[in-house]
Design a protein around this motif. Sequence first.
Motif, PDB file in Angstrom:
ATOM      1  N   CYS A   6       1.456  -1.292   0.343  1.00  0.00           N
ATOM      2  CA  CYS A   6      -0.078   0.157   0.383  1.00  0.00           C
ATOM      3  C   CYS A   6       1.081   1.175   0.126  1.00  0.00           C
ATOM      4  O   CYS A   6       2.041   1.270  -0.371  1.00  0.00           O
ATOM      5  CB  CYS A   6      -0.514   0.109   0.889  1.00  0.00           C
ATOM      6  SG  CYS A   6       0.213  -0.358   2.720  1.00  0.00           S
ATOM      7  N   SER A  77      -5.148   3.106   0.613  1.00  0.00           N
ATOM      8  CA  SER A  77      -5.382   2.100  -0.520  1.00  0.00           C
ATOM      9  C   SER A  77      -5.433   0.909  -0.367  1.00  0.00           C
ATOM     10  O   SER A  77      -5.557   0.053   1.009  1.00  0.00           O
ATOM     11  CB  SER A  77      -3.255   1.843  -0.583  1.00  0.00           C
ATOM     12  OG  SER A  77      -2.717   2.825  -0.487  1.00  0.00           O
ATOM     13  N   CYS A  96      -0.850  -1.773  -7.706  1.00  0.00           N
ATOM     14  CA  CYS A  96       0.428  -0.944  -6.317  1.00  0.00           C
ATOM     15  C   CYS A  96       0.931  -2.238  -7.117  1.00  0.00           C
ATOM     16  O   CYS A  96       2.263  -2.410  -6.392  1.00  0.00           O
ATOM     17  CB  CYS A  96      -0.250  -2.444  -4.985  1.00  0.00           C
ATOM     18  SG  CYS A  96      -2.100  -1.359  -3.859  1.00  0.00           S
ATOM     19  N   ARG A 180      -0.036   3.898  -6.292  1.00  0.00           N
ATOM     20  CA  ARG A 180       0.070   2.989  -5.061  1.00  0.00           C
ATOM     21  C   ARG A 180      -1.327   3.338  -3.909  1.00  0.00           C
ATOM     22  O   ARG A 180      -1.923   3.240  -3.114  1.00  0.00           O
ATOM     23  CB  ARG A 180       1.324   2.595  -4.181  1.00  0.00           C
ATOM     24  CG  ARG A 180       1.708   1.843  -4.915  1.00  0.00           C
ATOM     25  CD  ARG A 180       3.317   1.864  -4.100  1.00  0.00           C
ATOM     26  NE  ARG A 180       4.101   0.619  -4.709  1.00  0.00           N
ATOM     27  CZ  ARG A 180       4.399   0.688  -5.571  1.00  0.00           C
ATOM     28  NH1 ARG A 180       4.888   1.813  -6.327  1.00  0.00           N
ATOM     29  NH2 ARG A 180       5.459  -0.310  -6.484  1.00  0.00           N
TER      30      ARG A 180
END
Length: 281
Positions: A6, A77, A96, A180
Amino acid sequence: MNTGRCLCGGVTWVLAAEPFQAFNCHCKLCRKAHGTAFGTYWFFHAGEIRMTGGEDIAVDYRSSHMLVRKFCGACGSVVPYSGEADDQHAIAPGGCHDDGRPSDCNIFVPHGAPWHEVTGDLPRHHDYPPETGYPRVEEDPVPPPPPGVVRGWCMCGRVAFETTGPYGSAWNCHCGRCRRGRAAAHSSNALNDLRHLRFTQGVEHLKSFRVPDARCYTQAFCEVCGSKMPHVDSERTIAIVPLGILEDDPGIRPEAHIHVGSKAAWHVITDDLKQHDGASP
């Protein structure tokens, strides 16, 4: 080994196999979860995503009868989650990852944002591709806004806001932070004068994460469902609004792709917007 994380690095994972499907999803819930035009999802069989850290800070949110989404409770995230109630599938957000499988198709295209045009040669589907057997997902109609108002609210409905002035510049950013943070191919943000933004409910549910070494980069999100929300920059008297959270047409379109030099290798830009390796000149 394909590793993912994340924005804050608190939640990490490893992909033990290649995904068997990869979709760009344009549905409203995915746009709100990622704050951008679409989410790119990689589908795996159960056990093929190995979590290596941060499971204790991941937050669950059931967004439909099919999905219990997950997001990092520290930075917002989207992180891997199970696809269906039987836990036979697992899903990872492509954003990601720097490398991986290119998308197979675009899904829920009629539900897409009015400010984003789907381009390129990938197949387009109204729902999930028929061969998947996944059930259809409906979206409830939304009444039109009052004149001059653009509304936005999160998936769970706890946080809502409206803007009443014209938006400034808008862009798609491909830098590693944005990918991300949004867990997507790119972020899609627009600027608005802070005087034109008003939260109408749920400010107490807003969380934010500022990247420690960044001058300005801050991600705001709903602490309950993880939807991306406007970041209020009081110092610069602006609001950075993630376009994916908007219910209404903001009347502006992204004008360029920036930080294309940091673009994910699996994503192909197919539109004719200007491209800049770094920030917009």
